[in-house]
Design an enzyme around this catalytic site. Sequence first.
Site, PDB file in Angstrom:
ATOM      1  N   CYS A   1      47.826  45.864  29.133  1.00  0.00           N
ATOM      2  CA  CYS A   1      47.423  47.226  28.780  1.00  0.00           C
ATOM      3  C   CYS A   1      47.712  47.505  27.312  1.00  0.00           C
ATOM      4  O   CYS A   1      48.660  46.972  26.742  1.00  0.00           O
ATOM      5  CB  CYS A   1      48.196  48.234  29.630  1.00  0.00           C
ATOM      6  SG  CYS A   1      47.958  48.039  31.393  1.00  0.00           S
TER       7      CYS A   1
ATOM      8  N   THR B   1      41.364  39.316  32.677  1.00  0.00           N
ATOM      9  CA  THR B   1      40.007  39.136  32.167  1.00  0.00           C
ATOM     10  C   THR B   1      39.990  38.828  30.677  1.00  0.00           C
ATOM     11  O   THR B   1      40.926  39.152  29.937  1.00  0.00           O
ATOM     12  CB  THR B   1      39.156  40.390  32.418  1.00  0.00           C
ATOM     13  OG1 THR B   1      39.803  41.516  31.796  1.00  0.00           O
ATOM     14  CG2 THR B   1      38.992  40.659  33.907  1.00  0.00           C
TER      15      THR B   1
END
Length: 311
Positions: free
Chosen positions: A140, A203
């Site tokens: 994040c 990802t």
Amino acid sequence: MTISTSTEIAGVRFKNPFIMASGTFGFGKEYARFYDLSLLGGISSKGLTLHPKAGNKGNRVYETAAGMMNSVGLENPGVEAFLDGELDRMTSWDTAILLNLGGGSVEDYREAAERIEADRLARIRDNRRGADMIELNISCPNVKEGGIAFGIDTGEARKVVRAVRAVTRMPLAVKLSPGAKDIAEMAAMCEGEGADAVSLVNTFTAMKIDIRKRKSVFANGYAGLSGPAIKPIALRLVHQAAKAVKIPVIGMGGISSAEDAVEFIMAGAHAVQVGTYNFVNLRAGAELERDLRAFMEAEGISSLDEIRGIV
């Protein structure tokens, strides 16, 4: 021949190595309509944050030639709402539950982990089952540090892992970013800071342009690429991480067959996560476990320990 597909990570038993990956399985209830989720090794919850998040605006998913791109933006109800509402349903299934935790600052991660730890202790007192493990998502953005991703810089990631490890006794797996400057160094740092496992990869940052509208398909410009397109690279990164640490590794990235899973296990993974393939095959979890058993029987493999890390 007796075949065992079970594996153990940080004292948590997985009846088979297949864990449904965060963000692709929700909190499980949608897939429970299609098969018995107790057949799974585990489920990693949709990514949770300290406070509720509405997610990104505009397009959120886009299909590619060998996978998909997503820019969901961690839409979730927040940790408190999850602990009060969704967790009991998830723990009703006879499968391991990983709580995937994200955050925008070290303080957010720490406070969310404190609430998760308090819930763990309360459930122990009440003799109720809770989550089995935290999967700490360090991919994040670090909002307070100008948008640097925690998962890229080992020093920044260390702050998060150390903060969370200090406030919870739950088994802790750290989910690594493929954008890390040195994946082996990152994995070793997590081990050194007390992580019980690492999971990888998240990802890959990617892009799609609408050539008629002359702009990116996604409001944020970039999105996360997953699916078979990333598997060879993910496999390499898992192999490098497994060689760098003694703690268990959970591998993921484009797995869509039992044979894919076997590759990751041969590269050193104790378990694997299945993500994009859940959108292609709504019964993926049940079928992969069946196919893995068939492969092991055909190859004369009685336990995953026989093939783990042989490459």
